[in-house]
Design a protein around this motif. Structure first.
Motif, PDB file in Angstrom:
ATOM      1  N   GLY A 246       7.877   7.844  69.295  1.00 21.97           N
ATOM      2  CA  GLY A 246       8.238   7.235  70.566  1.00 21.97           C
ATOM      3  C   GLY A 246       7.072   6.493  71.194  1.00 21.97           C
ATOM      4  N   LEU A 247       5.867   7.090  71.120  1.00 15.59           N
ATOM      5  CA  LEU A 247       4.693   6.430  71.696  1.00 15.59           C
ATOM      6  C   LEU A 247       4.392   5.134  70.944  1.00 15.59           C
ATOM      7  CD1 LEU A 247       2.414   9.499  72.348  1.00 15.59           C
ATOM      8  CD2 LEU A 247       3.287   7.918  74.050  1.00 15.59           C
ATOM      9  N   LEU A 248       4.549   5.179  69.618  1.00 13.19           N
ATOM     10  CA  LEU A 248       4.307   3.956  68.847  1.00 13.19           C
ATOM     11  C   LEU A 248       5.348   2.897  69.203  1.00 13.19           C
ATOM     12  CD1 LEU A 248       3.366   5.502  65.409  1.00 13.19           C
ATOM     13  CD2 LEU A 248       1.883   4.262  66.960  1.00 13.19           C
ATOM     14  N   ALA A 249       6.582   3.347  69.459  1.00 16.58           N
ATOM     15  CA  ALA A 249       7.621   2.394  69.842  1.00 16.58           C
ATOM     16  C   ALA A 249       7.315   1.795  71.215  1.00 16.58           C
ATOM     17  CB  ALA A 249       8.979   3.085  69.845  1.00 16.58           C
ATOM     18  N   LEU A 250       6.792   2.626  72.126  1.00 13.39           N
ATOM     19  CA  LEU A 250       6.431   2.132  73.462  1.00 13.39           C
ATOM     20  C   LEU A 250       5.343   1.063  73.348  1.00 13.39           C
ATOM     21  CD1 LEU A 250       6.577   2.377  76.535  1.00 13.39           C
ATOM     22  CD2 LEU A 250       4.818   4.136  76.397  1.00 13.39           C
ATOM     23  N   ARG A 251       4.375   1.332  72.485  1.00 17.92           N
ATOM     24  CA  ARG A 251       3.294   0.377  72.258  1.00 17.92           C
ATOM     25  C   ARG A 251       3.842  -0.950  71.740  1.00 17.92           C
ATOM     26  NH1 ARG A 251       1.341  -2.175  68.654  1.00 17.92           N
ATOM     27  NH2 ARG A 251       2.931  -1.383  67.264  1.00 17.92           N
ATOM     28  N   ARG A 252       4.787  -0.835  70.799  1.00 15.50           N
ATOM     29  CA  ARG A 252       5.362  -2.047  70.221  1.00 15.50           C
ATOM     30  C   ARG A 252       6.156  -2.815  71.269  1.00 15.50           C
ATOM     31  NH1 ARG A 252       8.267   0.195  66.665  1.00 15.50           N
ATOM     32  NH2 ARG A 252       6.750   0.215  64.983  1.00 15.50           N
ATOM     33  N   PHE A 253       6.861  -2.076  72.114  1.00 12.69           N
ATOM     34  CA  PHE A 253       7.663  -2.676  73.179  1.00 12.69           C
ATOM     35  C   PHE A 253       6.771  -3.474  74.132  1.00 12.69           C
ATOM     36  CE2 PHE A 253       9.377  -1.892  77.529  1.00 12.69           C
ATOM     37  CZ  PHE A 253      10.502  -2.694  77.427  1.00 12.69           C
ATOM     38  N   ALA A 254       5.639  -2.858  74.535  1.00 11.15           N
ATOM     39  CA  ALA A 254       4.716  -3.541  75.444  1.00 11.15           C
ATOM     40  C   ALA A 254       4.186  -4.814  74.797  1.00 11.15           C
ATOM     41  CB  ALA A 254       3.560  -2.602  75.799  1.00 11.15           C
ATOM     42  N   MET A 255       3.888  -4.717  73.497  1.00 13.80           N
ATOM     43  CA  MET A 255       3.323  -5.866  72.800  1.00 13.80           C
ATOM     44  C   MET A 255       4.347  -7.001  72.687  1.00 13.80           C
ATOM     45  SD  MET A 255       1.137  -5.519  69.438  1.00 13.80           S
ATOM     46  CE  MET A 255       0.070  -6.806  68.906  1.00 13.80           C
ATOM     47  N   ALA A 256       5.590  -6.648  72.372  1.00 13.47           N
ATOM     48  CA  ALA A 256       6.626  -7.680  72.244  1.00 13.47           C
ATOM     49  C   ALA A 256       6.883  -8.333  73.595  1.00 13.47           C
ATOM     50  CB  ALA A 256       7.908  -7.059  71.687  1.00 13.47           C
ATOM     51  N   LEU A 257       6.903  -7.540  74.664  1.00  8.90           N
ATOM     52  CA  LEU A 257       7.096  -8.113  75.998  1.00  8.90           C
ATOM     53  C   LEU A 257       5.966  -9.074  76.337  1.00  8.90           C
ATOM     54  CD1 LEU A 257       8.376  -5.438  78.493  1.00  8.90           C
ATOM     55  CD2 LEU A 257       9.552  -7.373  77.497  1.00  8.90           C
ATOM     56  N   ALA A 258       4.722  -8.659  76.040  1.00  5.06           N
ATOM     57  CA  ALA A 258       3.582  -9.520  76.324  1.00  5.06           C
ATOM     58  C   ALA A 258       3.693 -10.816  75.527  1.00  5.06           C
ATOM     59  CB  ALA A 258       2.288  -8.800  75.979  1.00  5.06           C
ATOM     60  N   GLY A 259       4.199 -10.729  74.304  1.00  7.23           N
ATOM     61  CA  GLY A 259       4.346 -11.928  73.488  1.00  7.23           C
ATOM     62  C   GLY A 259       5.344 -12.902  74.088  1.00  7.23           C
ATOM     63  N   MET A 260       6.417 -12.341  74.692  1.00 11.19           N
ATOM     64  CA  MET A 260       7.472 -13.225  75.198  1.00 11.19           C
ATOM     65  C   MET A 260       7.245 -13.669  76.632  1.00 11.19           C
ATOM     66  SD  MET A 260      10.966 -11.820  73.561  1.00 11.19           S
ATOM     67  CE  MET A 260      10.878 -10.165  74.145  1.00 11.19           C
TER      68      MET A 260
END
Lengths: 222, 319
Positions: free
Chosen positions: B106-120
């Motif tokens: 879940g923490l890794l997914a949260l990290r990925r979520f933050a990164m994808a949001l920052a990208g968009m």
């Protein structure tokens, strides 16, 4: 004979590795990579046979291992590579069914093998039963590969890897006579020779090894 | 006393991971350069870059929202917490009761979520492209990780990482085919999660191939330092996870004293060095695959995890 004993664990793991290589065969797209994966599977099978020979103290299994290594890891892959070079088959293997679908079918077949073997062998050692299930999965995956590939070389490899599964099942059973081993090995070599001759003939007549070009001669699909 | 020991272990672990993470990235880069016949930057170069970038002010796009500002901190926080949960040299850390594999996922997914949001967030085409690819890969990588966790859970009876490692350390389970399948699946997921070759190339800004780099193309200064740091943390975390689960020997038992810690530390460093070397050799020997092949690669990992789980389910259910 439960888990936690090194001889049986290692035999089990080698069986699992052979099954894994069957999945690699299904997954690969380039024909050279398929042949290399098949060679690796042959080498692993030889290792499994040699380990069983050591565990069971059966010298005949070393002969099986040597034959498996010589024929399946060296000779047949070498001949197939030469065939590929001769007919310029560097491009993909044209699966008749998509890679993803055939992988899913492969997992379903492996699960099916477990479901069939485990109830049928109730009362035996747990590991022998699982080894048998692994071997049956390899056999079924070889069959699946023959069905889902159109290229002649891939079909031959499917057939040979099916035979790998048979050997894997045979070496796990203690007390298999050497005559059987030798006759199976001779059969495989004959098979490879016939497949080679067939491929040469086909390549010269059709300039391709795609078995689809045979369909019209069977009176199908005009 | 035991709480004190646990606290000290936890703090030492955290300090070790924080110091080690950029060095590990540097070591992999240096090894790769050596293998390719170049001299390569010093292994401490990522630390120097980090310290320099941390002093610089980030430059944000005019239309950047608060997401661009917050995302790097969320990502680093999630990666740091996840890294704190994966044991390195000793078991029985203070956070061990919470070190659940699903929580780490879940923490890794949260990290990925933050990164994808920052990208968009800023609306550049590259950022969006990288984010969509990352999420498409994650759709297959995350279930594969959860299936591997399921295999461990069936074998060990829990998803708690600390307990799982303890059981594997005793060696009572032996070598299992399902564990072999789980290992292969986890390796594939680790390669995808860390944006390594063959899924992504960590050293390029070539537009057609990049995933990870595309999302942080807009980042600069402090924010870029944080993104780089979380990438290093993630690599360390994955290598530590693989080392802890599949090579569990040498780790200090809970409540052990400093001498066991030192041996544990030496063994841990040796394991990480070996894994880093393997990674460098693997990356030098293999070519990056086409983006459209990646779902097949991760799908194969997912199916292997599924196969391992099916084997376990059927064999425990029928025997």
């Amino acid at each position: 004979m439960s888990f936690g004993q090194l001889p049986y664990d290692l035999a089990h793991l080698l069986g699992g590795a052979v099954l894994l290589l069957s999945f690699v065969l299904l997954y690969q797209r380039r024909i050279a990579a398929v042949i290399n994966a098949f060679a690796t599977q042959g080498a692993l099978l030889a290792l499994a046979a040699a380990w069983q020979g050591y565990v069971q103290g059966a010298a005949g299994l070393y002969v099986t291992a040597a034959i498996a290594f010589g024929a399946k890891a060296v000779l047949i892959p070498f001949a197939l590579h030469r065939l590929v070079r001769r007919f310029n088959l560097q491009r993909g293997v044209d699966p008749a069914l998509g890679i993803g679908v055939s992988m899913i079918a492969g997992v379903a077949l492996a699960g099916f093998a477990m479901l069939v073997v485990l109830p049928a062998t109730a009362g035996q050692r747990a590991l022998a039963r699982e080894d048998l299930a692994l071997a049956l999965s390899v056999v079924l995956l070889g069959g699946l590969m023959m069905i889902t590939r159109r290229n002649l070389i891939s079909q031959v490899i499917g057939l040979l890897s099916l035979e790998n599964g048979l050997i894997l099942a045979a070496v796990g059973v203690a007390g298999m006579p050497l005559v059987m081993e030798l006759s199976t090995a001779a059969l495989v070599l004959m098979l490879a020779v016939i497949a080679g001759v067939f491929a040469l003939q086909m390549g010269e007549s059709f300039q391709s090894l795609d078995t689809e070009s045979l369909d019209t001669h069977r009176g199908e699909g005009e | 006393m035991s709480i004190f020991t646990a606290l000290v272990t936890q703090l030492l672990h955290l300090a070790l991971i924080l110091a080690l993470a950029p060095v590990l990235t540097g070591c992999v880069r240096w090894l790769k350069a050596r293998l390719m016949g170049r001299r390569g930057p010093h292994p401490l170069q990522p630390w120097r870059d980090l310290l320099k970038l941390l002093k610089k002010r980030p430059v944000l796009a005019e239309n950047a929202s608060a997401i661009s500002r917050a995302a790097p901190y969320v990502a680093v926080g999630a990666a740091l917490l996840a890294a704190a949960l994966v044991p390195s040299f000793a078991r029985g850390m203070l956070l061990a009761p919470f070190a659940d594999l699903l929580l780490i996922a879940g923490l890794l997914a949260l990290r990925r979520f933050a990164m994808a949001l920052a990208g968009m967030d800023v609306g550049t085409s590259f950022g969006g492209l990288g984010a969509t690819r990352e999420m498409a890969f994650a759709a297959l990588a995350e279930p594969a990780f959860v299936l591997a966790a399921l295999i461990f859970a069936i074998l060990a009876g829990t998803t708690n990482l600390d307990v799982i490692i303890g059981i594997f350390q005793e060696g009572a389970l032996g070598l299992r085919v399902s564990l072999g399948f789980a290992a292969v699946a986890l390796l594939a997921v680790a390669v995808a999660e860390n944006a390594r070759i063959p899924v992504d190339n960590p050293a390029t800004h070539l537009e057609l191939t990049m995933v990870h780099e595309a999302m942080i193309l807009e980042a600069s200064g402090r924010h870029l330092a944080l993104w780089d740091f979380q990438a290093s943390l993630r690599l360390t975390l994955w290598l530590a996870l693989l080392a802890a689960v599949f090579l569990p020997f040498g780790m200090a038992a809970p409540g052990a004293g400093p001498i066991a810690w030192i041996t544990g530390l030496l063994v841990f460093i040796a394991k990480m060095a070996a894994l880093a070397f393997t990674l460098a050799v693997f990356e030098s020997a293999i070519a990056k695959m086409r983006v459209f092949r990646v779902p097949e690669f991760l799908g194969a990992a997912l199916l292997l995890g599924l196969l391992g789980a099916v084997f376990l389910f059927v064999s425990t259910g029928l025997s």
